[in-house]
Scaffold this active site. Structure first.
Site, short mmCIF file in Angstrom:
data_model
loop_
_atom_site.label_atom_id
_atom_site.label_comp_id
_atom_site.label_asym_id
_atom_site.label_seq_id
_atom_site.Cartn_x
_atom_site.Cartn_y
_atom_site.Cartn_z
NE ARG A 116 21.19 -12.32 92.98
CZ ARG A 116 20.85 -11.98 94.23
NH1 ARG A 116 21.64 -12.28 95.24
NH2 ARG A 116 19.74 -11.34 94.47
CB THR A 414 25.73 -11.28 102.55
OG1 THR A 414 24.42 -11.62 102.17
CG2 THR A 414 26.60 -11.23 101.34
CD GLU A 434 18.27 -13.33 100.92
OE1 GLU A 434 19.26 -12.66 100.65
OE2 GLU A 434 17.20 -12.82 101.28
CD GLU A 453 21.01 -15.02 97.17
OE1 GLU A 453 20.93 -13.89 97.64
OE2 GLU A 453 21.75 -15.90 97.67
CG ASP A 456 17.45 -11.37 97.30
OD1 ASP A 456 16.93 -11.13 98.40
OD2 ASP A 456 18.68 -11.40 97.13
CB SER A 481 21.48 -4.89 97.60
OG SER A 481 20.10 -4.70 97.46
N GLY A 502 21.76 -6.96 102.70
CA GLY A 502 20.58 -6.74 101.87
C GLY A 502 20.67 -5.36 101.22
N1 GLU Z 1 20.60 -11.60 98.95
C1 GLU Z 1 20.97 -10.25 99.23
C2 GLU Z 1 21.29 -9.54 97.94
O1 GLU Z 1 21.70 -10.13 97.01
C3 GLU Z 1 22.12 -10.17 100.14
C4 GLU Z 1 21.75 -10.76 101.46
C5 GLU Z 1 22.30 -10.08 102.63
O2 GLU Z 1 23.28 -9.39 102.61
O3 GLU Z 1 21.71 -10.28 103.65
O4 GLU Z 1 21.13 -8.36 97.88
#
Ligand code: GLU
Length: 610
Positions: A116, A414, A434, A453, A456, A481, A502
């Site tokens: 990450r 994603t 992201e 990112e 978030d 997530s 997300g």
């Molecule tokens: N950045 C999001 C996360 O880490 C994922 C983004 C997405 O799936 O749109 O939870």
């Protein structure tokens, strides 16, 4: 029931739900849409020798080619991810990060890689504050401030070095060829471009690469990316750390600090704070996976800073106490309520464990789950419900006056990759930049987009009454997530699954687990089924196809559940998730499964379909 439009921060923590019924765009359902969307792609494949499931046909083919040429599931996942950087540049690539969960057959253990993005060292709690006020989300998303130090390439390097059978350079070859040769622009690519058009238009290098005269590339035209081919060649020659030092690191830091904007852009693009030393200091981590038992299976997921494993694990522990195989409406009521309470805990407790105390043991403890289960009644609770106290000794069925928070939801920009090989290794890898197109900033001369990112993080404490574990800090990782999940049964891999979306990633993966394990659907049906989830929100978020089911009416009339239908600018906004999975069948056979319709349909392939 109402329609809720995505893409804006409608679910910003604590915010009231906005309703925009008249703006709803219908989902791409129906046979004609399905057929048109998936020419050449298949959502299900059965066979031997190994399997790959991803959101893209070229990428899945790259993974299969590597499996055929001596690579294992880990090599294959890296080939798929790097090829997605070419063919799905708005959702993947060297400028992003992700989480990999790996089952190693020989050692019979599950390991993870946390790749990450981190906040640069100069990052403080005020990262997104201006004059004491949080920046509007739509401005922050294309700023240099939003860019985290990318972990993707270090993840690929670590994965291949520790667990692969081939070289990192060999695994990058399919992506290099694809970048050189190009690929055809399809409808999904155009929709993804549309989602972030203003951001892409704002940056000169992005306009040159991804647009024509400032507009999305025409359907059927070919996108070649020789700059990215060169970047991958440099990485193949010098190794993965090349991204973190030398000319490429300099170019990334330069782009973040001095975003190369197009002079005609109406957007205000704020510079960022990433320096070369931040890139040099970056290294992936390998936390232990999360683990819970559910109906005789072992469910392994991603530990914090992702909230995927802990939230899914807590909800599964709550649901373990119910018979989910009986009345479907009651089972789904329990599913939504388990999410309500698990999200209350996630929002209160899960952040980067190097910076905040995350009571992971309690969150995954069946005894703690029992104290949450006993709060569930036969009526939907009013959200936001309060977080519990996951520090033992747990109080018996406690009610709390503490404030609870809802979950900010953004998009589904994603991707998830699942691979499996003939030796029995399995990989689930969710990775992202992201938002669709990340910041919209392409690193000039290198052909890839930089993530956003850091959005978030919470920009400011989500509630004055609740400690916020997800505020920015130097080196800190924002809560994710992402939820790549591997399930074992009788000690052997049974299936693996994951999704973008997300916060809806968590609900999507949980719903697939229940569909498959409790409701007896095949993995492909479990993936294709209509989706719904709760995020400690007053209404649950659903696809139109879910609220059209008779069971949705029963949930409303009998249990007081309420639904908001997701919709937005493009058909992509009417979908929840874009999952991929693989089942490991007896006699060394595999069944790969992808979406039949969402995100234009995914691509499931096996090495030997015979
Ligand atoms: N950045 C999001 C996360 O880490 C994922 C983004 C997405 O799936 O749109 O939870």
């Amino acid at each position: 029931m109402s329609h809720v439009r995505r893409r804006t921060s409608l679910l910003a923590a604590g915010a009231a739900l906005a309703v925009a019924g008249s703006l709803a765009v219908g989902p791409p359902t129906g046979a004609s849409a399905a057929v048109a969307a998936h020419r050449g792609k298949q959502a299900v494949a059965t066979g031997r020798g190994g399997a790959v499931s991803s959101v893209d046909l070229d990428a899945s083919r790259a993974g299969i080619a590597v499996l055929r040429h001596g690579g294992n599931a880990i090599d294959s996942a890296v080939a798929v991810a790097s090829t997605l950087g070419v063919t799905e540049p708005f959702v993947a690539g060297p400028g992003g990060g992700g989480f990999m969960v790996i089952y190693l057959a020989r050692q019979h253990r599950v390991v993870t890689i946390d790749g990450r993005e981190t906040c640069p060292s100069r990052c403080t709690q005020d990262l997104f504050l201006e004059n004491g006020q949080p920046l509007p989300f739509e401005e922050a998303r294309h700023s240099g401030l939003a860019v985290g130090v990318p972990g993707m390439v270090d993840t690929w390097g670590r994965a291949v070095h520790r667990y692969g059978r081939r070289s990192f350079a060999a695994d990058l070859q399919p992506a290099i060829r694809r970048a050189q040769k190009g690929f055809r622009i399809d409808r999904t690519f155009r929709e993804e471009t549309q989602e972030s058009l203003a951001d892409l238009q704002a940056f000169t290098a992005s306009r040159h690469l991804f647009l024509r005269h400032g507009n999305p590339l025409p359907l059927g035209s070919r996108l070649r990316n020789p700059d990215l081919a060169r970047t991958y060649r440099l990485l193949a020659t010098h190794g993965p750390r090349y991204l973190y030092s030398g000319p490429l690191a300099r170019a990334i830091a330069q782009t973040v600090q001095h975003p190369p904007t197009w002079k005609g852009t109406p957007l205000t693009v704020r510079p960022g704070i990433m320096r070369r030393r931040d890139l040099k200091a970056y290294h992936v981590e390998q936390p232990a996976p999360t683990h819970v038992r559910y109906r005789g299976r072992d469910v392994y997921g991603m530990a914090p800073p992702s909230s995927g494993g802990s939230t899914t694990g807590e909800a599964l522990n709550i649901l373990s106490g119910y018979d989910m195989s009986g009345d479907r409406a009651l089972a789904l009521h329990h599913y939504l309520e388990s999410l309500r309470y698990s999200f209350a805990d996630r929002n209160r407790y899960v952040g980067d464990p190097d910076y905040v105390d995350v009571p992971l043991h309690g969150l995954l403890d069946p005894a703690y789950a029992a104290t949450r289960r006993c709060l569930i009644t036969d009526q939907a609770a009013s959200s936001p419900v309060a977080p519990g106290n996951p520090y033992p000794p747990y109080a018996a069925c406690p009610t709390s006056a503490a404030a609870g928070t809802t979950t900010p939801d953004h998009e589904q920009s994603t991707n998830n990759i699942v691979t499996a090989d003939r030796w029995g290794n399995v990989v689930a890898y969710t990775n992202t930049i992201e938002h669709f197109a990340g910041t919209g900033m392409t690193v000039p001369g290198y052909g890839f987009l930089l993530n956003n990112e850091m959005t978030d993080f919470d920009f400011a404490p989500s509630s004055p009454d609740v400690p916020d574990v997800n505020l920015p800090a130097g080196g800190k990782i924002p809560r994710s997530s992402m939820n790549p999940t591997i399930v074992l049964r009788h000690g052997r891999p049974d299936f693996a699954v994951g999704s973008p979306g997300g916060a809806t990633i968590i609900t999507t993966v949980l719903q697939i687990l229940l569909n498959h394990i409790d409701f007896g659907m095949s993995l492909e049906k479990a993936i294709a089924a209509p989706r719904v989830g709760n995020f400690n929100t007053p209404t649950s978020f659903a696809e139109q196809a879910f609220v059209d089911l008779p069971v949705a009416q029963t949930l409303e009339s009998r249990y007081g559940q309420q639904f908001s239908v997701v919709s937005g600018i493009t058909p992509l906004d009417s979908e929840i998730g874009a999952a991929t999975g693989i089942r490991l069948l007896p006699h060394h056979r595999f069944r790969a499964a992808a979406e039949p319709v969402r995100r234009g349909g995914g691509s499931a392939l096996v090495v030997d379909p015979g």
